[in-house]
Design an enzyme around this catalytic site. Structure first.
Site, short mmCIF file in Angstrom:
data_model
loop_
_atom_site.label_atom_id
_atom_site.label_comp_id
_atom_site.label_asym_id
_atom_site.label_seq_id
_atom_site.Cartn_x
_atom_site.Cartn_y
_atom_site.Cartn_z
N ASP A 40 -1.37 32.97 -12.89
CA ASP A 40 0.05 33.21 -13.18
C ASP A 40 0.21 33.37 -14.69
O ASP A 40 -0.74 33.15 -15.45
CB ASP A 40 0.93 32.07 -12.66
CG ASP A 40 0.39 30.70 -13.05
OD1 ASP A 40 -0.21 30.58 -14.14
OD2 ASP A 40 0.56 29.76 -12.28
N ASP B 212 2.42 32.25 -17.95
CA ASP B 212 3.41 31.31 -18.49
C ASP B 212 3.87 31.79 -19.85
O ASP B 212 3.09 32.28 -20.66
CB ASP B 212 2.78 29.92 -18.63
CG ASP B 212 2.21 29.41 -17.31
OD1 ASP B 212 2.98 29.36 -16.33
OD2 ASP B 212 1.01 29.09 -17.26
N ASP C 298 -2.62 20.38 -23.39
CA ASP C 298 -3.74 19.50 -23.03
C ASP C 298 -5.06 19.89 -23.70
O ASP C 298 -5.63 19.12 -24.47
CB ASP C 298 -3.89 19.38 -21.50
CG ASP C 298 -4.00 20.72 -20.79
OD1 ASP C 298 -3.82 21.77 -21.43
OD2 ASP C 298 -4.27 20.71 -19.57
P1 ATP Z 1 -3.79 27.65 -14.00
O1 ATP Z 1 -2.36 28.10 -13.90
O2 ATP Z 1 -4.78 28.73 -13.99
O3 ATP Z 1 -4.12 26.53 -13.06
P2 ATP Z 1 -2.91 26.75 -16.56
O4 ATP Z 1 -3.68 26.31 -17.77
O5 ATP Z 1 -1.99 27.91 -16.73
O6 ATP Z 1 -3.98 26.99 -15.43
P3 ATP Z 1 -0.57 25.33 -15.76
O7 ATP Z 1 -0.47 24.09 -14.94
O8 ATP Z 1 0.01 26.60 -15.24
O9 ATP Z 1 -2.12 25.51 -16.05
O10 ATP Z 1 0.06 24.98 -17.17
C1 ATP Z 1 0.31 25.95 -18.17
C2 ATP Z 1 -0.01 25.38 -19.54
O11 ATP Z 1 0.82 24.25 -19.80
C3 ATP Z 1 -1.43 24.87 -19.71
O12 ATP Z 1 -2.32 25.88 -20.08
C4 ATP Z 1 -1.28 23.85 -20.81
O13 ATP Z 1 -1.22 24.49 -22.07
C5 ATP Z 1 0.08 23.27 -20.52
N1 ATP Z 1 -0.01 22.07 -19.68
C6 ATP Z 1 0.03 22.01 -18.34
N2 ATP Z 1 -0.08 20.75 -17.88
C7 ATP Z 1 -0.19 19.97 -18.98
C8 ATP Z 1 -0.31 18.57 -19.19
N3 ATP Z 1 -0.36 17.71 -18.16
N4 ATP Z 1 -0.39 18.13 -20.47
C9 ATP Z 1 -0.34 19.00 -21.51
N5 ATP Z 1 -0.22 20.31 -21.37
C10 ATP Z 1 -0.14 20.81 -20.13
MG MG Z 2 -0.62 28.70 -15.30
#
Ligand code: ATP
Ligand code: MG
Length: 431
Positions: A53, A55, A132
């Site tokens: 996705d 963001d 994170d």
């Molecule tokens: P994917 O969507 O492929 O699982 P993602 O890295 O995009 O991976 P998301 O859960 O969509 O994960 O979160 C988007 C972004 O928000 C992350 O890349 C990170 O920068 C931030 N993020 C998400 N969860 C946390 C958390 N628990 N603590 C700190 N930052 C976070």
């Molecule tokens: Mg994501």
């Protein structure tokens, strides 16, 4: 100072970004706001993977985002977000956040260091610092095609390193789900975990008990339905995290069965990964059926010695396991019902004579239960001959089916004739 990586020094091309995400980014910029693609989208594009996705992060406040887009809804309390809808696609827009204490009240952290509310808005630099992992803190600007790297994420990306931003222990304490996220990305990307990020994991694992079970459910789906279930499982066990999520399963797995390592869960998860590779469907019901089967099976065997009917024994065992399990990871009813069906149908595969196999075949959950039976057979838990019989029975024409099921005759002796070679069956039969 952030490193700014120019257009010709990175591999992101607008052509690989969702049109709707670009639309959101451009409209926010046109309205005078800063807006970046961030997180998994940027990370995966830089790795040449297809993002799950996209963001968006912006300095526009949630209400301001809402006023830019007609098709927008604000969600979340702990973490307020804007969702911009384009048919089925949702672009998530988050306002830059800061790790600063809010001015009015100091109650942002609980006593254990966990963040309770996360709605203190900040600058893009601050937003990067509260993310994170370094590899998740890269920002892509659709306006000038640059990638902005505030945390040396690019070099970690190139070297295959999972590294938490800031002091690892306090970042885990702020949000213990980060323990799972570090593991998930290590498993999914095949990265190594930096020693400072790695060393507190085992000792902080118990912090997961403070995380609401509904949030852990979401994380479990990401861990096990994201294409790297087996790698995630092995790493979670290695770091003592799996037992925090599935204590009864961890306990069951720690007792090897007559010197046979229990391979059922590994096989089930590997199977899930393979199905995803083949673009086949996977469901949380089957996943949880796999993850919880070992303790259910042990409970079932124990109950059978109490002179219960198989169906009752299985139901009692399932109830016992689920009652405890949902304290850790919740399971929505729409998945726990079919999960129970998958289990409940297992003893019925033993009954191959007369009308019974026909009835089982027409059960709406037959297919999932049969797939589950195949796994049990591969893991040596039931005879291979049994699963082969059902494979054959499904594809047989009506005459063959009649022969196989004894045409209603109770030829019970016949089914015992052939025994699978590697029969180490510890599955009690229910005759
Ligand atoms: P994917 O969507 O492929 O699982 P993602 O890295 O995009 O991976 P998301 O859960 O969509 O994960 O979160 C988007 C972004 O928000 C992350 O890349 C990170 O920068 C931030 N993020 C998400 N969860 C946390 C958390 N628990 N603590 C700190 N930052 C976070
Ligand atoms: Mg994501």
């Amino acid at each position: 100072m952030p490193i700014v990586i120019a257009r010709d020094s990175h591999t992101i091309s607008r052509a690989n970004i969702s049109r709707n995400a670009i639309r959101v980014l451009t409209q926010l910029q046109n309205a005078g706001y800063e807006a970046y693609l961030v997180g998994g989208g940027v990370r995966d594009l830089l790795l040449g993977r297809e993002p799950k996705d996209f963001d968006v992060a912006t300095n526009a406040l949630p209400e301001e985002v809402k006023s830019v887009f007609k098709n927008c809804r604000l969600i979340g309390r702990r973490f307020r977000l804007a969702h911009v809808y384009f048919g089925r696609e949702i672009i998530e827009v988050a306002t830059f956040r800061s790790n600063r204490q809010p001015e009015q009240d100091g109650e942002r952290h609980a006593e254990n260091g966990m963040i309770l509310r996360d709605n203190v808005y900040g600058t893009v630099e601050e937003d990067a610092q509260r993310r994170d992992l370094t590899i998740n803190a890269l920002y892509y600007d659709v306006g000038d095609f640059t990638v902005i790297d505030f945390a040396d994420g690019m070099s970690d990306l190139q070297n295959g390193v999972i590294r938490l931003l800031g002091d690892a222990e306090s970042r885990y304490r702020e949000d213990p789900v980060r323990l799972l996220r570090a593991i998930r990305f290590a498993a999914k990307l095949g990265f190594i975990i930096d020693p400072e990020t790695e060393s507190p994991i085992q000792s902080l694992a118990p912090l997961l008990s403070d995380v609401p079970s509904a949030r852990l459910y979401e994380e479990v789906l990401k861990l096990f339905l994201g294409g790297s279930a087996l790698a995630s499982f092995e790493k979670l066990r290695h770091y003592g995290l799996f037992g925090q999520l599935f204590p009864a399963t961890e306990e069951a797995l720690s007792h090897e069965d007559h010197d046979f390592p229990i391979t059922f869960v590994n096989r089930g998860l590997n199977n899930t990964d393979t199905r995803l590779q083949q673009d086949k469907s996977v469901t949380p019901a089957f996943l949880f059926a796999v993850l919880l089967w070992e303790p259910v099976r042990l409970g079932y065997e124990a109950q059978l010695t109490q002179d219960l009917l198989p169906a009752e024994a299985l139901q009692t065992a399932a109830n016992d396991v689920l009652r405890e399990q949902i304290k850790h990871v919740s399971i929505p009813k729409r998945f726990s019902y079919p999960m129970r069906d998958i289990w409940q149908l297992q003893p019925r595969f033993e009954q191959r004579q007369g009308k019974r196999p026909y009835r089982l075949l027409s059960h709406p959950r037959f297919r999932a239960a049969y797939d589950f039976l195949l796994l049990r057979a591969e893991a040596g838990e039931v005879e291979l001959e049994l699963s082969k019989w059902w494979t054959e029975f499904q594809h047989a024409n009506s005459e063959q089916k009649q022969n196989m099921s004894g045409q209603g005759r109770r030829g019970r002796g016949r089914r015992r004739k052939r025994r699978g070679k590697n029969s180490q069956s510890n599955k009690p039969s229910d005759e």
